[in-house]
Design a protein around this motif. Structure first.
Motif, PDB file in Angstrom:
ATOM      1  N   SER A 165       0.294 -72.994  57.006  1.00 37.62           N
ATOM      2  CA  SER A 165      -0.302 -72.507  58.252  1.00 37.62           C
ATOM      3  C   SER A 165      -1.300 -73.493  58.852  1.00 37.62           C
ATOM      4  CB  SER A 165      -0.984 -71.158  58.008  1.00 37.62           C
ATOM      5  OG  SER A 165      -2.100 -71.328  57.159  1.00 37.62           O
ATOM      6  N   GLY A 166      -1.645 -74.550  58.126  1.00 40.51           N
ATOM      7  CA  GLY A 166      -2.577 -75.545  58.633  1.00 40.51           C
ATOM      8  C   GLY A 166      -4.031 -75.237  58.342  1.00 40.51           C
ATOM      9  N   ARG A 167      -4.309 -74.153  57.594  1.00 37.82           N
ATOM     10  CA  ARG A 167      -5.699 -73.823  57.251  1.00 37.82           C
ATOM     11  C   ARG A 167      -6.284 -74.824  56.265  1.00 37.82           C
ATOM     12  NH1 ARG A 167      -5.298 -68.315  54.805  1.00 37.82           N
ATOM     13  NH2 ARG A 167      -3.094 -68.756  54.754  1.00 37.82           N
ATOM     14  N   VAL A 168      -5.417 -75.496  55.522  1.00 38.04           N
ATOM     15  CA  VAL A 168      -5.852 -76.504  54.555  1.00 38.04           C
ATOM     16  C   VAL A 168      -5.259 -77.842  54.994  1.00 38.04           C
ATOM     17  CG1 VAL A 168      -5.652 -77.260  52.155  1.00 38.04           C
ATOM     18  CG2 VAL A 168      -5.971 -74.844  52.673  1.00 38.04           C
ATOM     19  N   ASN A 228      -1.714 -70.882  48.088  1.00 37.23           N
ATOM     20  CA  ASN A 228      -1.849 -72.293  48.474  1.00 37.23           C
ATOM     21  C   ASN A 228      -0.755 -72.713  49.438  1.00 37.23           C
ATOM     22  OD1 ASN A 228      -4.135 -72.693  46.969  1.00 37.23           O
ATOM     23  ND2 ASN A 228      -3.081 -73.556  45.211  1.00 37.23           N
ATOM     24  N   ALA A 287      -1.530 -71.291  52.814  1.00 33.48           N
ATOM     25  CA  ALA A 287      -2.664 -71.959  53.451  1.00 33.48           C
ATOM     26  C   ALA A 287      -2.275 -73.337  53.982  1.00 33.48           C
ATOM     27  CB  ALA A 287      -3.818 -72.075  52.459  1.00 33.48           C
TER      28      ALA A 287
END
Length: 196
Positions: A95-98, A89, A92
């Motif tokens: 990294s900006g994926r969420v 989490n 994620a």
């Protein structure tokens, strides 16, 4: 006056050596991974005796270790799973994926710190002959009621992790010192332990 100072220094060195030995023993007994929970439980019992000034009994530690193998393995798997999920989490979100950015990142770190504190305080409580579920319930309640204690446990753990990462050869020694720090923090910040 000199004799007293020398005796105090000798006692300090003896305790430091005992804690280092506990850390090495816990690390070695944790190498099969699934035995880590039992090793930490036995190490916590040893540190409890050192803190109380009692004699550390190897036979008792062996019994604690063997009795804790199954519940310790379950807790080890649960802790490893939670740790992996939290790291996933964090990665994620960072990294900006969420979506969520900084607030979600801070929230995830706070949850990780609270879980770490609950685990650490649970290990301390477990050393006082409580069941695994009972120790974890007490620890979770303590973290909820005393967030400053949780922050202190997380802070001490972070310092130990940084030292262990910078000087890896000290990592086994730090395990014993970290258990000692958890016991001291619990005794000073969580008065329930004083009644045990």
């Amino acid at each position: 006056m000199t004799a007293v100072a020398r005796r105090d220094f000798t006692e300090t060195v003896t305790v430091a050596a005992d804690l280092a030995l506990v850390g090495i023993a816990v690390t070695v007994c944790s190498l099969p991974v699934l035995t880590a929970g039992a090793a930490v439980h036995a190490g916590s019992v040893a540190v409890r005796d050192i803190v109380d000034g009692s004699k550390v009994r190897v036979a008792e530690l062996r019994r604690v270790f063997l009795r804790s193998l199954l519940p310790g393995a379950v807790c080890t798997v649960a802790a490893a799973t939670l740790g992996w999920l939290l790291l996933f989490n964090l990665g994620a979100v960072a990294s900006g994926r969420v979506p969520g950015g900084l607030p979600v990142l801070v929230g995830t770190v706070a949850v990780a710190a609270a879980l770490l504190a609950a685990g650490a305080l649970g290990v301390v409580h477990l050393a006082h002959h409580h069941s695994w579920p009972g120790a974890l319930r007490w620890a979770a309640g303590t973290v909820w009621r005393q967030p400053l204690t949780a922050a202190m446990v997380a802070g001490v753990s972070s310092i130990a992790a940084v030292i262990g990462a910078m000087v890896p050869v000290t990592a086994p020694l730090l395990v014993g010192y970290l258990l000692f720090a958890f016991h001291v923090l619990a005794a000073r910040r969580a008065p329930v332990l004083s009644a045990l």
